[in-house]
Design a protein around this motif. Structure first.
Motif, short mmCIF file in Angstrom:
data_model
loop_
_atom_site.label_atom_id
_atom_site.label_comp_id
_atom_site.label_asym_id
_atom_site.label_seq_id
_atom_site.Cartn_x
_atom_site.Cartn_y
_atom_site.Cartn_z
N ILE A 1 41.77 33.38 131.40
CA ILE A 1 42.86 32.44 131.64
C ILE A 1 43.76 32.89 132.78
O ILE A 1 44.58 32.12 133.27
CB ILE A 1 43.71 32.25 130.37
CG1 ILE A 1 44.39 33.56 129.96
CG2 ILE A 1 42.87 31.72 129.21
CD1 ILE A 1 45.40 33.41 128.84
N ASP A 2 43.61 34.13 133.22
CA ASP A 2 44.48 34.72 134.24
C ASP A 2 43.71 34.83 135.56
O ASP A 2 42.68 35.50 135.65
CB ASP A 2 44.93 36.11 133.77
CG ASP A 2 45.89 36.77 134.75
OD1 ASP A 2 46.28 36.13 135.74
OD2 ASP A 2 46.24 37.94 134.51
N ARG A 3 44.22 34.15 136.60
CA ARG A 3 43.54 34.18 137.90
C ARG A 3 43.46 35.60 138.47
O ARG A 3 42.47 35.96 139.13
CB ARG A 3 44.29 33.27 138.89
CG ARG A 3 44.19 31.79 138.56
CD ARG A 3 44.86 30.95 139.65
NE ARG A 3 44.88 29.54 139.28
CZ ARG A 3 43.87 28.70 139.49
NH1 ARG A 3 42.76 29.15 140.08
NH2 ARG A 3 43.95 27.44 139.14
N VAL A 4 44.50 36.40 138.27
CA VAL A 4 44.49 37.77 138.78
C VAL A 4 43.38 38.57 138.11
O VAL A 4 42.66 39.35 138.76
CB VAL A 4 45.86 38.44 138.56
CG1 VAL A 4 45.79 39.92 138.94
CG2 VAL A 4 46.94 37.74 139.37
N ALA A 5 43.21 38.37 136.80
CA ALA A 5 42.14 39.07 136.09
C ALA A 5 40.78 38.68 136.64
O ALA A 5 39.90 39.54 136.82
CB ALA A 5 42.21 38.76 134.59
N VAL A 6 40.59 37.40 136.93
CA VAL A 6 39.30 36.94 137.47
C VAL A 6 39.03 37.60 138.82
O VAL A 6 37.92 38.07 139.09
CB VAL A 6 39.27 35.41 137.59
CG1 VAL A 6 38.02 34.94 138.32
CG2 VAL A 6 39.34 34.76 136.21
N ALA A 7 40.05 37.63 139.68
CA ALA A 7 39.87 38.25 140.99
C ALA A 7 39.58 39.74 140.85
O ALA A 7 38.72 40.30 141.57
CB ALA A 7 41.12 38.03 141.83
N THR A 8 40.28 40.41 139.94
CA THR A 8 40.06 41.83 139.71
C THR A 8 38.66 42.09 139.19
O THR A 8 37.95 43.00 139.64
CB THR A 8 41.09 42.38 138.72
OG1 THR A 8 42.40 42.20 139.25
CG2 THR A 8 40.87 43.85 138.44
N ALA A 9 38.24 41.29 138.21
CA ALA A 9 36.92 41.46 137.63
C ALA A 9 35.83 41.24 138.67
O ALA A 9 34.83 41.98 138.71
CB ALA A 9 36.74 40.49 136.46
N ARG A 10 36.02 40.24 139.52
CA ARG A 10 35.02 39.97 140.57
C ARG A 10 34.91 41.16 141.52
O ARG A 10 33.79 41.57 141.91
CB ARG A 10 35.40 38.70 141.33
CG ARG A 10 34.36 38.28 142.35
CD ARG A 10 34.76 37.00 143.05
NE ARG A 10 34.65 35.83 142.17
CZ ARG A 10 35.68 35.11 141.73
NH1 ARG A 10 36.92 35.44 142.08
NH2 ARG A 10 35.47 34.06 140.96
N ALA A 11 36.04 41.73 141.90
CA ALA A 11 36.03 42.91 142.78
C ALA A 11 35.38 44.10 142.10
O ALA A 11 34.60 44.84 142.73
CB ALA A 11 37.46 43.25 143.21
N ASN A 12 35.66 44.29 140.82
CA ASN A 12 35.04 45.39 140.08
C ASN A 12 33.53 45.21 140.00
O ASN A 12 32.77 46.18 140.10
CB ASN A 12 35.62 45.48 138.67
CG ASN A 12 37.02 46.07 138.64
OD1 ASN A 12 37.39 46.83 139.53
ND2 ASN A 12 37.79 45.72 137.62
N ALA A 13 33.08 43.97 139.79
CA ALA A 13 31.64 43.72 139.70
C ALA A 13 30.94 44.04 141.01
O ALA A 13 29.84 44.59 141.03
CB ALA A 13 31.39 42.26 139.30
N ARG A 14 31.59 43.69 142.13
CA ARG A 14 31.00 44.02 143.43
C ARG A 14 30.89 45.53 143.60
O ARG A 14 29.87 46.04 144.08
CB ARG A 14 31.85 43.43 144.56
CG ARG A 14 31.84 41.90 144.62
CD ARG A 14 32.45 41.43 145.95
NE ARG A 14 32.63 39.99 145.98
CZ ARG A 14 33.80 39.38 145.85
NH1 ARG A 14 34.91 40.11 145.70
NH2 ARG A 14 33.88 38.06 145.89
N ALA A 15 31.95 46.24 143.21
CA ALA A 15 31.96 47.69 143.36
C ALA A 15 30.94 48.37 142.47
O ALA A 15 30.46 49.47 142.77
CB ALA A 15 33.36 48.24 143.05
N ASN A 16 30.57 47.71 141.36
CA ASN A 16 29.63 48.28 140.40
C ASN A 16 28.22 47.71 140.52
O ASN A 16 27.40 47.88 139.61
CB ASN A 16 30.15 48.08 138.98
CG ASN A 16 31.24 49.05 138.61
OD1 ASN A 16 30.97 50.15 138.13
ND2 ASN A 16 32.50 48.65 138.83
N ARG A 17 27.96 47.01 141.61
CA ARG A 17 26.63 46.45 141.88
C ARG A 17 26.15 45.54 140.74
O ARG A 17 24.99 45.54 140.36
CB ARG A 17 25.61 47.57 142.12
CG ARG A 17 25.99 48.53 143.24
CD ARG A 17 24.93 49.58 143.47
NE ARG A 17 24.54 50.28 142.27
CZ ARG A 17 25.24 51.27 141.71
NH1 ARG A 17 26.39 51.67 142.26
NH2 ARG A 17 24.82 51.86 140.62
#
Length: 307
Positions: free
Chosen positions: A191-207
């Protein structure tokens, strides 16, 4: 992400140490006296103290509590500990930084949730998930996340889901764990746009980004959930009120014979969540309680979802 606590702004924390019996009583009276959408509380054994040492009670408030009234409430069940209550305020960044600072990597099954300082210590056979302090909750060091990671690891010992759904993804730890373990599509929402952006960045960093579709969405009503489903494994690490609210739409997204993992639950709230999902044709497979938080694993019958 533990929905129900504020997605923006400060979080107010109450802490106190007490013997196990009193600690549980303090946790219970706080959870029974406040709206669970605004307060999360847990009593847990302090791993950093010697055996027999006091337990810790922590309560997280969306709004600053009346400290004197809260001490009076605690005095009803543990009068000798009311004066020892302490309060502090964490901003969004501090919430996660505090949960990471000085903590060792979390080892659950093949998963290791760690910070960058431990990156070089991973064995080749382990699945490393690197998380740093960020503007979202969920680092792997919290009992709710640990319970879900255990459930994912146990599920992976039996089968590989064709699709996974992570509701309330927070930092994306659970979505990344599923993606890295199963190498299959994952839908992760918050529900939180910031969380979505953070999660997407984390996923990229973790392949893991190639397997995960992140989206900002309140509830499960968006058509994309149905277009991407049904899901063999659904993860929902949120609090009791939203868990109950999504029971029916979540059931419609679950594949026949699928598995649901619910967390973000205090032990006193677990039966209420279980009742809501049993009404949708699910049955309990396993209940875990870690550090004062309960995780439920439920399984679907082979029939069609209830309409």
């Amino acid at each position: 992400m533990l929905e129900g606590l504020p997605p923006n702004g400060a979080t107010h924390v109450m802490r106190v140490e007490a013997p196990e019996r009193e600690a549980r009583a303090i946790s219970d009276i706080i959870s029974e006296s406040f709206d669970p959408a605004d307060v999360a509380t847990a009593a847990f054994e302090r791993e950093d103290l010697a055996e027999g040492a006091p337990w810790a009670v922590e309560a997280y408030f969306a709004e600053a509590p009346d400290e004197d009234s809260l001490r009076d409430l605690i005095a009803l069940v543990a009068p000798e500990h009311a004066a020892a209550v302490t309060f502090l305020t964490l901003d969004k960044k501090d919430w996660v930084a505090a949960s990471l600072e000085g903590l060792a990597p979390v080892n659950i099954g093949r998963f290791v949730v760690h910070g960058s300082h431990d990156r070089g210590k991973l064995a080749p056979s382990r699945i490393g998930i690197e998380i740093e302090a960020a503007l979202a909750f969920g680092t792997g060091h919290h009992g709710t996340t640990k319970g879900c990671l255990e459930a994912i690891a146990a599920y992976g010992n039996r089968r590989r889901p064709a699709r996974t759904l992570d509701v309330g993804t927070g930092t994306g730890v659970l979505a990344m764990a599923a993606a890295r373990l199963f190498h299959a599509p994952v839908v992760a929402s918050d529900i939180d746009r910031v969380a979505v952006a953070t999660a997407r960045a984390n996923a990229r960093a973790n392949r893991a980004a190639q397997h995960i579709h992140f989206l900002h969405a309140p509830g499960l009503g968006a058509g994309i959930f149905h277009r991407q489903g049904p899901y063999d494994l659904i993860l929902a690490n949120i609090l009791l009120p939203p868990l109950k609210a999504i029971a029916k739409p979540l059931r419609r997204l679950l594949a026949p014979g699928g598995r649901v993992v619910l967390s973000g639950l205090l032990p006193s709230h677990a039966n209420a969540a279980l009742a809501a999902y049993r009404a949708q044709g699910l049955h309990l497979v396993r209940r875990r309680t870690i550090e004062g938080w309960t995780t439920l694993e439920l399984s679907a019958d082979s029939g069609r979802p209830r309409q």
